[in-house]
Write a protein that holds these residues in place. Structure first.
Motif, PDB file in Angstrom:
ATOM      1  N   ILE A   3       6.467   3.370   9.301  1.00 48.60           N
ATOM      2  CA  ILE A   3       5.829   4.231  10.310  1.00 48.60           C
ATOM      3  C   ILE A   3       5.325   3.402  11.475  1.00 48.60           C
ATOM      4  CG2 ILE A   3       3.836   5.729  10.714  1.00 48.60           C
ATOM      5  CD1 ILE A   3       4.263   6.764   7.840  1.00 48.60           C
ATOM      6  N   TYR A   4       4.701   2.245  11.206  1.00 49.23           N
ATOM      7  CA  TYR A   4       4.168   1.393  12.272  1.00 49.23           C
ATOM      8  C   TYR A   4       5.282   0.889  13.179  1.00 49.23           C
ATOM      9  CZ  TYR A   4       1.933  -2.532  14.589  1.00 49.23           C
ATOM     10  OH  TYR A   4       1.479  -3.403  15.533  1.00 49.23           O
TER      11      TYR A   4
ATOM     12  N   ALA B 275       3.236  -0.221  -8.236  1.00 42.92           N
ATOM     13  CA  ALA B 275       4.332   0.558  -7.649  1.00 42.92           C
ATOM     14  C   ALA B 275       3.826   1.429  -6.509  1.00 42.92           C
ATOM     15  CB  ALA B 275       4.994   1.410  -8.725  1.00 42.92           C
ATOM     16  N   VAL B 276       2.667   2.052  -6.682  1.00 43.20           N
ATOM     17  CA  VAL B 276       2.099   2.890  -5.620  1.00 43.20           C
ATOM     18  C   VAL B 276       1.757   2.038  -4.396  1.00 43.20           C
ATOM     19  CG1 VAL B 276       0.079   4.293  -5.010  1.00 43.20           C
ATOM     20  CG2 VAL B 276       1.275   4.703  -7.163  1.00 43.20           C
ATOM     21  N   LEU B 277       1.191   0.852  -4.603  1.00 45.58           N
ATOM     22  CA  LEU B 277       0.858  -0.030  -3.487  1.00 45.58           C
ATOM     23  C   LEU B 277       2.106  -0.483  -2.730  1.00 45.58           C
ATOM     24  CD1 LEU B 277      -1.992  -2.244  -4.961  1.00 45.58           C
ATOM     25  CD2 LEU B 277      -2.175  -0.494  -3.199  1.00 45.58           C
ATOM     26  N   ILE B 278       3.145  -0.832  -3.437  1.00 47.25           N
ATOM     27  CA  ILE B 278       4.386  -1.278  -2.796  1.00 47.25           C
ATOM     28  C   ILE B 278       5.009  -0.139  -1.985  1.00 47.25           C
ATOM     29  CG2 ILE B 278       6.767  -2.004  -3.242  1.00 47.25           C
ATOM     30  CD1 ILE B 278       5.647  -3.714  -5.551  1.00 47.25           C
ATOM     31  N   ILE B 279       5.044   1.046  -2.532  1.00 50.90           N
ATOM     32  CA  ILE B 279       5.608   2.194  -1.809  1.00 50.90           C
ATOM     33  C   ILE B 279       4.750   2.519  -0.589  1.00 50.90           C
ATOM     34  CG2 ILE B 279       6.048   4.682  -1.976  1.00 50.90           C
ATOM     35  CD1 ILE B 279       6.867   4.144  -4.926  1.00 50.90           C
TER      36      ILE B 279
ATOM     37  N   ALA C  16       2.805   0.432   1.151  1.00 53.49           N
ATOM     38  CA  ALA C  16       2.973  -0.619   2.155  1.00 53.49           C
ATOM     39  C   ALA C  16       4.303  -0.473   2.879  1.00 53.49           C
ATOM     40  CB  ALA C  16       2.875  -1.996   1.494  1.00 53.49           C
ATOM     41  N   ALA C  17       5.363  -0.161   2.152  1.00 59.01           N
ATOM     42  CA  ALA C  17       6.670   0.030   2.783  1.00 59.01           C
ATOM     43  C   ALA C  17       6.638   1.222   3.738  1.00 59.01           C
ATOM     44  CB  ALA C  17       7.744   0.229   1.716  1.00 59.01           C
TER      45      ALA C  17
END
Length: 164
Positions: A35-36, A23-27, A29-30
């Motif tokens: 931002i990018y 869940a932390v990785l998905i948040i 990455a999103a």
């Protein structure tokens, strides 16, 4: 008989930890994608012409290019401009002349250098220009592909084209 039940404290097992990390990785990455993409939209774009010097090509190699041909990055496969011109000159070398005891500058007869000039809209940063994933600045290495030529060289010149 004991009728009281004791409540056990909550224990994390392997699957709970795995779900939390996922869940932390998905948040993350999103958020990074948001931002990018937001930063790319806000950055000013400018038209530039840059020259890439491809060195030491054999005389037998013919470069068939036309003005306006699309140039692709050979690594990222994105559009990095269009051909403005190709200038071919004999390659040169420095050698020591033992009789005169000095260094002499001479040209090869069968090897040439080609200076490719490209034009493109790029994002201007503090120290360079960005075209997709390709950084353009003097001294940067550029791998590129044309319909009848694939090569790489170093950027020798970058200039902004004023807007009309």
């Amino acid at each position: 008989m004991n009728t009281q039940t004791t409540k056990r404290p909550f224990k994390l097992n392997f699957f709970d930890i795995l779900l939390i990390v996922l869940a932390v990785l998905i948040i993350g990455a999103a958020a990074a994608l948001f931002i990018y993409s937001r930063n790319n939209l806000e950055e000013p774009r400018t038209t530039i012409e840059y020259t890439v010097l491809v060195k030491d090509l054999p005389e037998e190699m013919q470069i068939r290019t036309e003005e306006g041909q699309t140039v692709l990055s050979n690594i990222w496969l994105n559009d990095i401009g269009e051909v403005v011109s190709v200038d071919k000159k004999n390659a040169f070398y420095d050698a020591f002349h033992y009789e005169e005891e000095r260094t002499v500058h001479a040209e090869y007869d069968d090897i040439y250098n080609a200076a490719f000039t490209f034009r493109v809209d790029a994002v201007k940063t503090e120290s360079s220009y960005i075209i997709g994933h390709v950084r353009i600045s003097v001294g940067a290495e550029v791998h590129f592909r044309l319909p009848y030529f694939v090569g790489f060289g170093f950027v020798t010149n970058v200039r902004e084209i004023p807007a009309d």
